[in-house]
Design an enzyme around this catalytic site. Structure first.
Site, PDB file in Angstrom:
ATOM      1  N   ARG A 117      -2.396  -5.941  -8.121  1.00  0.00           N
ATOM      2  CA  ARG A 117      -1.294  -6.909  -8.016  1.00  0.00           C
ATOM      3  C   ARG A 117      -1.362  -7.839  -9.223  1.00  0.00           C
ATOM      4  O   ARG A 117      -0.909  -7.511 -10.289  1.00  0.00           O
ATOM      5  CB  ARG A 117      -1.389  -7.684  -6.690  1.00  0.00           C
ATOM      6  CG  ARG A 117      -1.005  -6.835  -5.486  1.00  0.00           C
ATOM      7  CD  ARG A 117      -1.421  -7.455  -4.198  1.00  0.00           C
ATOM      8  NE  ARG A 117      -2.872  -7.656  -4.176  1.00  0.00           N
ATOM      9  CZ  ARG A 117      -3.575  -8.034  -3.147  1.00  0.00           C
ATOM     10  NH1 ARG A 117      -2.968  -8.298  -2.025  1.00  0.00           N
ATOM     11  NH2 ARG A 117      -4.874  -8.163  -3.207  1.00  0.00           N
ATOM     12  N   LYS A 130     -16.173  -7.743   4.157  1.00  0.00           N
ATOM     13  CA  LYS A 130     -15.046  -8.126   5.036  1.00  0.00           C
ATOM     14  C   LYS A 130     -15.338  -7.719   6.471  1.00  0.00           C
ATOM     15  O   LYS A 130     -15.888  -6.638   6.699  1.00  0.00           O
ATOM     16  CB  LYS A 130     -13.779  -7.370   4.634  1.00  0.00           C
ATOM     17  CG  LYS A 130     -13.034  -7.890   3.458  1.00  0.00           C
ATOM     18  CD  LYS A 130     -11.749  -7.064   3.325  1.00  0.00           C
ATOM     19  CE  LYS A 130     -11.057  -7.318   2.014  1.00  0.00           C
ATOM     20  NZ  LYS A 130      -9.978  -6.342   1.784  1.00  0.00           N
ATOM     21  N   HIS A 162       0.840  -1.205   0.000  1.00  0.00           N
ATOM     22  CA  HIS A 162       0.000   0.000   0.000  1.00  0.00           C
ATOM     23  C   HIS A 162       0.876   1.256   0.000  1.00  0.00           C
ATOM     24  O   HIS A 162       0.623   2.204  -0.748  1.00  0.00           O
ATOM     25  CB  HIS A 162      -0.883   0.066   1.261  1.00  0.00           C
ATOM     26  CG  HIS A 162      -1.919  -1.012   1.381  1.00  0.00           C
ATOM     27  ND1 HIS A 162      -2.043  -1.807   2.498  1.00  0.00           N
ATOM     28  CD2 HIS A 162      -2.900  -1.404   0.537  1.00  0.00           C
ATOM     29  CE1 HIS A 162      -3.057  -2.639   2.347  1.00  0.00           C
ATOM     30  NE2 HIS A 162      -3.593  -2.418   1.158  1.00  0.00           N
ATOM     31  N   SER A 168      -2.797  -7.808   3.217  1.00  0.00           N
ATOM     32  CA  SER A 168      -3.037  -7.610   4.654  1.00  0.00           C
ATOM     33  C   SER A 168      -3.393  -8.935   5.321  1.00  0.00           C
ATOM     34  O   SER A 168      -2.986  -9.196   6.458  1.00  0.00           O
ATOM     35  CB  SER A 168      -4.181  -6.612   4.866  1.00  0.00           C
ATOM     36  OG  SER A 168      -3.862  -5.363   4.306  1.00  0.00           O
TER      37      SER A 168
HETATM   38  O1  PNS Z   1      -8.997  -2.785   0.477  1.00  0.00           O
HETATM   39  P1  PNS Z   1     -10.344  -3.235  -0.043  1.00  0.00           P
HETATM   40  O2  PNS Z   1     -11.119  -3.979   1.040  1.00  0.00           O
HETATM   41  O3  PNS Z   1     -10.256  -4.018  -1.315  1.00  0.00           O
HETATM   42  O4  PNS Z   1     -11.135  -1.880  -0.378  1.00  0.00           O
HETATM   43  C1  PNS Z   1     -12.482  -1.929  -0.827  1.00  0.00           C
HETATM   44  C2  PNS Z   1     -13.167  -0.584  -0.532  1.00  0.00           C
HETATM   45  C3  PNS Z   1     -13.154  -0.312   0.970  1.00  0.00           C
HETATM   46  C4  PNS Z   1     -12.429   0.523  -1.277  1.00  0.00           C
HETATM   47  C5  PNS Z   1     -14.639  -0.676  -1.070  1.00  0.00           C
HETATM   48  O5  PNS Z   1     -15.298  -1.718  -0.395  1.00  0.00           O
HETATM   49  C6  PNS Z   1     -15.388   0.636  -0.906  1.00  0.00           C
HETATM   50  O6  PNS Z   1     -15.250   1.526  -1.723  1.00  0.00           O
HETATM   51  N1  PNS Z   1     -16.202   0.744   0.178  1.00  0.00           N
HETATM   52  C7  PNS Z   1     -16.953   1.947   0.478  1.00  0.00           C
HETATM   53  C8  PNS Z   1     -18.428   1.775   0.092  1.00  0.00           C
HETATM   54  C9  PNS Z   1     -18.616   1.946  -1.404  1.00  0.00           C
HETATM   55  O7  PNS Z   1     -18.349   2.991  -1.967  1.00  0.00           O
HETATM   56  N2  PNS Z   1     -19.087   0.860  -2.037  1.00  0.00           N
HETATM   57  C10 PNS Z   1     -19.315   0.833  -3.471  1.00  0.00           C
HETATM   58  C11 PNS Z   1     -18.120   0.271  -4.195  1.00  0.00           C
HETATM   59  S1  PNS Z   1     -18.488   0.039  -5.882  1.00  0.00           S
END
Ligand code: PNS
Length: 162
Positions: free
Chosen positions: A90, A41, A17, A128
């Site tokens: 990745r 998650k 990151h 992570s």
């Molecule tokens: O590190 P991650 O878990 O892959 O990140 C995913 C994350 C947190 C960026 C995604 O779940 C997110 O944007 N969550 C906020 C809610 C949202 O906007 N959801 C719509 C995504 S299309």
């Protein structure tokens, strides 16, 4: 001022990151690293812990700030006037999930572009979840997370996960 957001769950932040954020900081005037909820998650670290680990890991980057938000990423990006969302990629395995999110975000707000930045080769395997698993078996994680947080992440995981 061109502002980009680097979103994620950062549970916890890894060297992979930090590499993506450092390289993004060279391309934009300001980067906001934003800790968000990933509904699919359950995070091991609290939002406050994840923000604290990020702040300590990124303090050398003068145009980078860290924040957290409970709502949609595009709403946050819109509120702070960001023009781009930067996601690290990745392997191809990341692509389908990231592409789906990018297209959904674009449907929600067409003024905010998602940019994919490829990982550096040495971080291709890093995640992570791998860090959490190694630490829970008392294995060293200092090659995988920033040195500013390695001891605290390890301590927290070995205590809580047993
Ligand atoms: O590190 P991650 O878990 O892959 O990140 C995913 C994350 C947190 C960026 C995604 O779940 C997110 O944007 N969550 C906020 C809610 C949202 O906007 N959801 C719509 C995504 S299309």
């Amino acid at each position: 001022m061109r502002i980009a957001v680097c979103p994620g769950s950062f549970d916890p932040v890894t060297c992979g990151h930090v590499d993506i954020i450092e390289r993004s900081a060279l391309l934009f005037d300001k980067i906001i690293v934003i800790v968000l909820q990933n509904k699919s998650k359950h995070c091991t670290f609290s939002t406050a812990e994840r923000v604290d680990f990020l702040k300590r890991s990124l303090k050398h980057l003068k145009n980078v700030e860290v924040d957290s938000y409970d709502g949609l990423l595009v709403d946050y990006a819109n509120e702070i006037g960001a023009c781009a969302i930067i996601k690290g990629l990745r392997a191809v395995t990341d692509f389908e999930y990231e592409f789906q999110m990018a297209l959904t975000n674009r449907t929600l707000n067409q003024n905010i572009e998602t940019l994919f930045m490829n990982t550096s080769a040495e971080n291709m395997y890093l995640s992570s979840s791998l860090v959490r698993e190694l630490a829970s078996f008392d294995k060293p994680i200092d090659r995988f997370v920033p040195e500013e947080i390695a001891v605290d992440v390890a301590k927290r995981l070995t205590v809580k996960e047993k």
